[in-house]
Design a protein around this motif. Structure first.
Motif, PDB file in Angstrom:
ATOM      1  N   UNK A   1       0.998  -1.121   0.032  1.00 53.86           N
ATOM      2  CA  UNK A   1      -0.055  -0.010  -0.085  1.00 53.86           C
ATOM      3  C   UNK A   1       1.147   1.143  -0.001  1.00 53.86           C
ATOM      4  N   UNK A   2       0.464   2.442  -0.936  1.00 59.69           N
ATOM      5  CA  UNK A   2       1.520   3.433  -0.919  1.00 59.69           C
ATOM      6  C   UNK A   2       0.252   4.517  -1.068  1.00 59.69           C
ATOM      7  N   UNK A   3       1.134   5.730  -0.727  1.00 61.20           N
ATOM      8  CA  UNK A   3       0.070   7.118  -1.182  1.00 61.20           C
ATOM      9  C   UNK A   3       0.285   7.689  -2.443  1.00 61.20           C
ATOM     10  N   UNK A   4      -0.763   7.920  -3.213  1.00 61.52           N
ATOM     11  CA  UNK A   4      -0.630   8.973  -4.470  1.00 61.52           C
ATOM     12  C   UNK A   4      -1.028  10.485  -3.921  1.00 61.52           C
ATOM     13  N   UNK A   5      -0.300  11.619  -3.908  1.00 64.30           N
ATOM     14  CA  UNK A   5      -0.116  12.654  -3.427  1.00 64.30           C
ATOM     15  C   UNK A   5      -1.712  13.371  -3.567  1.00 64.30           C
ATOM     16  N   UNK A   6      -2.103  13.099  -4.714  1.00 66.05           N
ATOM     17  CA  UNK A   6      -3.625  13.798  -5.115  1.00 66.05           C
ATOM     18  C   UNK A   6      -4.146  13.004  -6.179  1.00 66.05           C
ATOM     19  N   UNK A   7      -5.323  12.784  -6.033  1.00 63.25           N
ATOM     20  CA  UNK A   7      -6.109  12.103  -7.061  1.00 63.25           C
ATOM     21  C   UNK A   7      -7.513  12.682  -7.269  1.00 63.25           C
ATOM     22  N   UNK A   8      -7.964  12.813  -8.387  1.00 60.06           N
ATOM     23  CA  UNK A   8      -9.185  13.384  -8.865  1.00 60.06           C
ATOM     24  C   UNK A   8     -10.159  12.186  -9.213  1.00 60.06           C
ATOM     25  N   UNK A   9     -11.404  12.012  -8.710  1.00 58.55           N
ATOM     26  CA  UNK A   9     -11.942  10.811  -9.231  1.00 58.55           C
ATOM     27  C   UNK A   9     -13.603  11.244  -9.479  1.00 58.55           C
ATOM     28  N   UNK A  10     -13.960  10.914 -10.497  1.00 57.16           N
ATOM     29  CA  UNK A  10     -15.417  11.236 -11.130  1.00 57.16           C
ATOM     30  C   UNK A  10     -15.790   9.961 -11.765  1.00 57.16           C
ATOM     31  N   UNK A  11     -17.207  10.416 -11.914  1.00 60.85           N
ATOM     32  CA  UNK A  11     -17.794   9.225 -12.982  1.00 60.85           C
ATOM     33  C   UNK A  11     -19.253   9.232 -12.386  1.00 60.85           C
ATOM     34  N   UNK A  12     -19.946   8.247 -13.031  1.00 59.45           N
ATOM     35  CA  UNK A  12     -21.263   7.943 -12.646  1.00 59.45           C
ATOM     36  C   UNK A  12     -21.767   6.640 -12.871  1.00 59.45           C
ATOM     37  N   UNK A  13     -22.725   6.261 -12.273  1.00 60.20           N
ATOM     38  CA  UNK A  13     -23.301   4.643 -12.442  1.00 60.20           C
ATOM     39  C   UNK A  13     -24.930   4.570 -12.651  1.00 60.20           C
ATOM     40  N   UNK A  14     -25.393   3.651 -13.174  1.00 60.07           N
ATOM     41  CA  UNK A  14     -26.711   3.675 -13.528  1.00 60.07           C
ATOM     42  C   UNK A  14     -27.237   2.280 -13.334  1.00 60.07           C
ATOM     43  N   UNK A  15     -28.602   2.104 -12.580  1.00 56.07           N
ATOM     44  CA  UNK A  15     -28.927   0.834 -12.599  1.00 56.07           C
ATOM     45  C   UNK A  15     -30.494   0.686 -12.916  1.00 56.07           C
ATOM     46  N   UNK A  16     -31.072  -0.111 -13.690  1.00 58.41           N
ATOM     47  CA  UNK A  16     -32.259  -0.450 -14.301  1.00 58.41           C
ATOM     48  C   UNK A  16     -32.870  -1.730 -13.826  1.00 58.41           C
ATOM     49  N   UNK A  17     -34.001  -1.824 -13.033  1.00 55.60           N
ATOM     50  CA  UNK A  17     -34.550  -3.216 -12.672  1.00 55.60           C
ATOM     51  C   UNK A  17     -35.983  -2.884 -13.086  1.00 55.60           C
ATOM     52  N   UNK A  18     -36.336  -4.209 -13.760  1.00 52.45           N
ATOM     53  CA  UNK A  18     -37.899  -4.492 -14.296  1.00 52.45           C
ATOM     54  C   UNK A  18     -38.395  -5.966 -13.881  1.00 52.45           C
ATOM     55  N   UNK A  19     -39.336  -6.071 -13.179  1.00 47.74           N
ATOM     56  CA  UNK A  19     -39.956  -7.152 -12.804  1.00 47.74           C
ATOM     57  C   UNK A  19     -41.401  -7.171 -13.315  1.00 47.74           C
ATOM     58  N   UNK A  20     -41.822  -8.578 -13.626  1.00 50.75           N
ATOM     59  CA  UNK A  20     -43.292  -8.897 -14.004  1.00 50.75           C
ATOM     60  C   UNK A  20     -43.874 -10.005 -13.141  1.00 50.75           C
ATOM     61  N   UNK A  21     -44.658  -9.506 -12.096  1.00 52.00           N
ATOM     62  CA  UNK A  21     -45.201 -10.404 -10.938  1.00 52.00           C
ATOM     63  C   UNK A  21     -44.101 -11.012 -10.600  1.00 52.00           C
ATOM     64  N   UNK A  22     -44.209 -12.145 -10.120  1.00 48.01           N
ATOM     65  CA  UNK A  22     -43.211 -13.391  -9.652  1.00 48.01           C
ATOM     66  C   UNK A  22     -42.827 -14.149 -10.624  1.00 48.01           C
ATOM     67  N   UNK A  23     -42.635 -13.768 -11.944  1.00 52.58           N
ATOM     68  CA  UNK A  23     -42.435 -14.647 -12.974  1.00 52.58           C
ATOM     69  C   UNK A  23     -40.846 -14.255 -13.681  1.00 52.58           C
ATOM     70  N   UNK A  24     -40.556 -12.978 -13.766  1.00 55.33           N
ATOM     71  CA  UNK A  24     -39.619 -12.604 -14.450  1.00 55.33           C
ATOM     72  C   UNK A  24     -38.975 -11.363 -13.856  1.00 55.33           C
ATOM     73  N   UNK A  25     -37.598 -11.236 -13.845  1.00 54.32           N
ATOM     74  CA  UNK A  25     -36.980 -10.063 -13.333  1.00 54.32           C
ATOM     75  C   UNK A  25     -35.589  -9.944 -14.072  1.00 54.32           C
ATOM     76  N   UNK A  26     -35.368  -8.640 -14.333  1.00 53.85           N
ATOM     77  CA  UNK A  26     -33.922  -8.252 -15.028  1.00 53.85           C
ATOM     78  C   UNK A  26     -33.435  -6.983 -14.195  1.00 53.85           C
ATOM     79  N   UNK A  27     -31.918  -7.068 -14.168  1.00 48.99           N
ATOM     80  CA  UNK A  27     -31.388  -5.979 -13.546  1.00 48.99           C
ATOM     81  C   UNK A  27     -30.108  -5.775 -14.885  1.00 48.99           C
TER      82      UNK A  27
END
Length: 807
Positions: free
Chosen positions: A641-667
């Motif tokens: 483990x070591x240090x990097x003096x300065x770091x800029x982090x950026x980004x995004x994330x997205x999630x979509x879930x769909x379900x039909x009754x207790x028969x079908x689900x997708x994420x």
């Protein structure tokens, strides 16, 4: 020891089963679920015109004692759902499926008084401003998976492993180091046998994944986020046993049992698991990515197309017993517990494939007694107290008894110094750990519109080292790390609970020290020169955070959070692990300013369709960013483990879930996570020389990744009370450089390739989930999978799992 432990386990199982069977007499039982098969917690079950009643628990399960006639009417109600009633009709098993009530437009508010701890926490999570997702692990109970494999499917989460079961890993959320807790207690307090990649899913109810700001009640130095693992805890008799068998001679078993005497309120809990894998999977040469495996022929190294690991077996076991009282006048829960765990881990590789080990291994024996106390209305009304303390003692051995080096054929070869045998290594580490945690939460009103939370966490680690070969006692050279963390937060709700805020401040105190022996002696053990050097480091740090949620509509809203937080160095970061991770005494605390914002939308369409959309963006500026690298010392490769003096982090994330009754689900989810070197100058001396790394992306870290999860479900297909489910899982990771991208051409750069991992799970349950069997195939296309420094992970593998669940 093993025989007596097995006898106790069998007696405990028999007691729970007997009590469960006895309590079935004259009792109506069943499950209350919604239209999508999700358990409804806290539903009220009553016999019409009768005073008796009960409520459903976290599984949606209820049991109602009765002596009434078969013509009696049973009625089920739940906030936000349409009530349902039916005649008993001589049936003691009554399952209910409730439909959402669209006329109910307000948010459910669960009072701290009279509700279970689980309901209390889940409600707080849902109405908070934290960027948090909750993973229901009961949905994965039939998978032959450990926690790592499920968590990898969450947005923004990266878990980088260097091998198979029990291997080392690096866990991050949105690119920053994240902390892991078990029931609010830092996982590092549970020893090396308790890890993300060996905890069976059957031991867990849910996992809370916090991104950015972390609640003060967790009471630790979580910087980029945190994971809180909530284990299964039931007031009723409950028993869950599972066993899985799979590729690479992998065996995994788990048992969870709880029982509470309804009269005395004496309560028992037991958790146990066993894991083993030979991890003897095949590794392949890939010259395109500079992965070259070799063996010796006529004293020369010759590349080979594929090899099998031969010194990489892993075994771990854990047993935990808690005894105490619950739901008594002086405590909601009071438990004294004892946890014992052990592991044995062979070590095939270090931080690269450059050197093969044939006799390197480590083992650990860990013992931890605990005390925990929880009480609503503690001393005064609406004051909730949660107190936990533990003392653990871990004895760890790190050994390499091989006299010579090895190649990938499994045979030994001469070392670099001719025929001189390698020096043998046998080091013993004694690590003691003390933890004290106090959490107090006061609600100013019954609706919990205004709450104040105070948390104090003290953790001390003391490590002593012994060289068993040289008979050199290093106990006078201890390594110590102590941390004090205090947190105070105020949670408030306004405008008919549309606006929710959490403001928090934290104080951190770090104390670390070590002794270095620089003495030199002659043949008569007389001191020639040098002394024992004592080094220490101390520091105090302050942070603050705010998390806001505004509910725009009943189904959707906006979240915003900001924090300045710290991540203090760990024992492993400062002192190493004596095997694959080398020490870095100069490691500094990591500081980051984090902003998270996003929108969420959850809605039901015609009661049969469910849609959930979450989109989040983040921006972070980190000082002394803690990263990992491979270093070479004395001819061996290690992580550091070591240090990097300065770091800029950026980004995004997205999630979509769909379900039909207790028969079908997708994420479907995806994450974009960029990290840029933000330290402009090479040093602080004022020479203003611009660093070559400035403005460029950090090497050796994934930055684009995503998941797909599709499930097909059919209930009551072969028989009533059965359930069959087929799930397809896909994980994608985009390629990334191992070293700085701006140096050299693309063709000359080492990089980890893009990866597509396809897996599938087929499970069948019958007798209302009492009996379960599942079949699982992982990495079906046998993709070459890498996370760290060309260290290949297992390829195609198959597993079968059997599970018995007794309510």
């Amino acid at each position: 020891m093993l025989k007596s432990t097995s006898t106790f386990v069998l007696l405990f199982i028999f007691t729970v089963f007997t009590q469960a069977q006895t309590s079935k007499k004259n009792a109506i039982s069943g499950f209350v679920k919604d239209n999508f098969g999700k358990p409804i917690v806290g539903a009220t079950i009553l016999l019409k015109d009768q005073p008796m009643g009960t409520s459903s628990d976290v599984d949606g399960y209820y049991k109602l004692q009765t002596t009434v006639s078969n013509e009696a009417i049973i009625r089920v109600t739940a906030v936000g759902y349409r009530p349902q009633e039916r005649t008993l009709d001589n049936k003691l098993i009554q399952d209910f499926q409730l439909k959402e009530d669209h006329n109910y437009i307000d948010e459910v508010t669960i009072s701290a008084r009279g509700k279970t701890e689980n309901e209390h926490q889940v409600a707080s999570i849902k109405r908070s401003g934290f960027n948090v997702s909750v993973i229901d692990m009961n949905k994965h109970a039939n998978e032959a998976a450990n926690l790592t494999q499920v968590l990898k499917r969450a947005t923004g989460v990266t878990i980088r492993e260097d091998g198979g079961l029990g291997s080392n890993f690096i866990f991050r959320i949105n690119g920053l180091d994240a902390k892991i807790y078990i029931d609010g207690v830092p996982m590092e307090n549970f020893g090396t046998s308790m890890s993300l990649n060996n905890i069976p899913v059957n031991l867990i109810d849910r996992v809370e994944v916090y991104k950015g700001v972390v609640p003060a009640f967790l009471g630790s130095d979580a910087l980029g986020g945190a994971v809180n693992i909530i284990t299964k805890r039931r007031a009723r008799p409950y028993l869950d046993l599972s066993y899985s068998l799979g590729s690479f001679n992998t065996h995994q078993a788990a048992v969870v049992g709880t029982f509470t005497n309804p009269k005395s309120k004496l309560s028992l809990r037991m958790n146990a698991f066993y894991n083993h894998s030979d991890n003897d999977y095949t590794m392949y040469t890939a010259e395109k990515y500079n992965v070259i495996l070799e063996k010796t022929v006529d004293n020369k190294f010759v590349p080979v197309p594929k090899v099998k690991r031969f010194n990489d077996a892993y075994t771990s076991a854990m047993g935990q017993l808690e005894a105490g009282f619950r739901d008594v006048s002086w405590a909601d829960q009071f438990y004294a517990g004892l946890t014992y765990s052990q592991n044995h881990k062979e070590n095939q590789l270090g931080a690269s494939i450059n050197k093969v080990y044939g006799g390197s291994w480590s083992e650990s024996n860990y013992l931890m007694p605990t005390l925990s106390y929880k009480k609503n209305n503690f001393v005064v009304n609406r004051l909730y107290a949660d107190v936990f303390t533990s003392y653990s003692y871990d004895t760890r051995y790190v050994r390499d008894t091989a006299l010579y080096n090895y190649d990938w054929s499994g045979g030994w070869i001469s070392n670099q110094i001719g025929t001189t045998p390698n020096p043998q290594k046998d080091v013993k580490y004694n690590l003691s750990n003390y933890l004290a945690r106090v959490n107090l939460n006061y609600d100013f009103d019954e609706a919990r519109n205004q709450s104040l939370n105070f948390n104090y966490n003290f953790n001390s680690n003391n490590q002593k080292e012994y060289d068993r070969i040289g008979n050199y006692d290093r106990s006078g050279l201890p390594s110590y790390l102590g941390r004090h963390i205090l947190g105070l937060s105020w949670q408030n709700q306004w405008f008919d609970k549309r606006l929710s805020n959490v403001l928090a401040i934290k104080y951190y105190r770090l104390d670390a020290c070590k002794d270095i022996d620089e003495r030199k002696f002659d043949g008569n053990n007389e001191l020639l020169s040098g002394d024992i050097i004592h080094q220490k480091k101390q520091g105090s740090y302050y942070s603050m955070s705010i998390a806001t949620r505004y509910r725009i509509t009943k189904d959707g809203g906006w979240k915003l959070s900001y924090e300045r937080a710290y991540n203090l160095p760990s024992m492993t970061g400062l002192f190493g692990d004596g095997q694959n991770i080398t020490s870095n005494w100069d490691l500094k605390p990591e500081r980051s300013d984090n902003i998270n914002t996003g929108f969420y939308y959850n809605t039901f369409i015609n009661q049969d369709h469910f849609i959930n959309v979450d989109v989040t963006g983040f921006y972070r500026l980190a000082d002394h960013y803690i990263n990992t690298r491979a270093v070479t010392q004395n001819g061996n490769d290690y992580f550091q483990y070591y240090n990097v003096d300065g770091v800029k982090l950026y980004g995004f994330e997205a999630e979509v879930k769909y379900g039909f009754k207790d028969l079908f689900a997708i994420t479907l989810n995806g994450s974009y996570d960029k990290a840029i070197d933000n330290a402009k100058y090479t040093d602080d001396s004022g020479n203003q020389q611009v660093s070559l790394n400035y403005g460029h992306q950090l090497a050796n870290r994934p930055w684009i990744y995503g998941n797909v999860d599709v499930s097909l479900i059919q209930n009551n297909w072969f028989q009533k009370g059965s359930r069959i489910q087929l799930s397809y899982l896909h994980q994608y990771s985009h390629w990334f450089y191992l070293t700085e991208a701006y140096l050299g051409s693309f063709e000359s750069k080492d990089h980890i390739p893009s990866q597509n991992i396809h897996s599938a799970v087929l499970s069948y349950a019958w007798d209302r989930n009492k009996y379960n069997v599942s079949f699982e195939g992982r990495n079906l296309t046998d993709e070459r999978a890498y996370d760290n420094f060309r260290l290949q992970k297992p390829g195609r593998a198959f597993y079968v799992k059997l599970r018995l669940s007794i309510m």
